[in-house]
Design a protein around this motif. Structure first.
Motif: not given
Length: 216
Positions: A1-7, A20-30
């Motif tokens: 899940m992404t965080k809150n979207k922004k304008t 630094s990143f947490d490494g959680v995979p990004i959904p293919a559609e995103d």
């Protein structure tokens, strides 16, 4: 899940180069949506000379880290988009570009002129001039992708710290490719980077000619 979207405005004002990143995979559609933003960027003559290699596997990210001065965020990111420019792209893609342009309403007179003017112009470039041209074109697409990722709630880190030859070797890139930048994408782990601040408008923006203040 992404965080809150922004304008878009929020993304531009609030974006930081994530350390630094947490490494959680990004959904293919995103990921497709982020890449699509880059593919819709403008380019000189609409030649679209950018080429993107998306690195997501742990093994390949580790190798890419080794070609990027051992920066940990390369291996931590959910995905790293390696943005390249193809110095031979104009040769291979001119006819395809004109074909698509005609379907979109390109006047035949423009197409006929481009058929000769594009090769004349592009073939005159030195190696350094070609790299400079590719940098400009690719960074337009790169910025589109970075801001799209931020709008969608992801964190990003644009990176210029890498070794050209080593990235070529890791990704097995064609000799005609010039690596422009790396875009690490994911979710931040820990605190975000500090706000480095920006110069006031009067320091960098002028009106009509250099040295005259812009009056708005």
């Amino acid at each position: 899940m992404t965080k809150n979207k922004k304008t878009l405005g929020q993304a531009i004002q609030e974006r930081r180069a994530t350390p630094s990143f947490d490494g959680v995979p990004i959904p293919a559609e995103d990921l497709r949506e982020i890449l699509d933003a880059g593919l819709h960027a403008p380019s000189g003559y609409n030649l679209q000379p950018w080429r993107f290699v998306v690195v997501q596997s742990a093994e390949q990210k580790k190798k890419l880290r080794g070609a990027s001065y051992n920066q940990g965020k390369v291996e931590e990111a959910s995905a790293v988009i390696v943005a390249c420019g193809d110095s031979d792209g104009w040769r291979k893609d001119l006819d395809l570009m004109l074909e698509k342009g005609r379907k979109g309403g390109m006047p035949e007179s423009y197409a006929a002129q481009a058929q000769s003017s594009v090769p004349n112009y592009m073939s005159s470039f030195s190696s350094g001039q070609m790299q400079a041209w590719l940098n400009k074109q690719v960074m337009l697409a790169f910025t589109h992708m970075m801001l799209m990722a931020e709008v969608m709630g992801y964190d990003t880190a644009p990176m210029e710290g890498f070794e050209q030859d080593k990235v070529h070797e890791v990704l097995r890139l064609p000799l005609s490719y010039w690596v422009v930048a790396l875009l690490a994408i994911g979710h931040a782990k820990g605190p975000d980077k500090f706000d480095g601040g920006r110069f006031e408008t009067g320091h960098t923006v002028f009106g009509e000619e250099f040295g005259k203040p812009l009056k708005l």
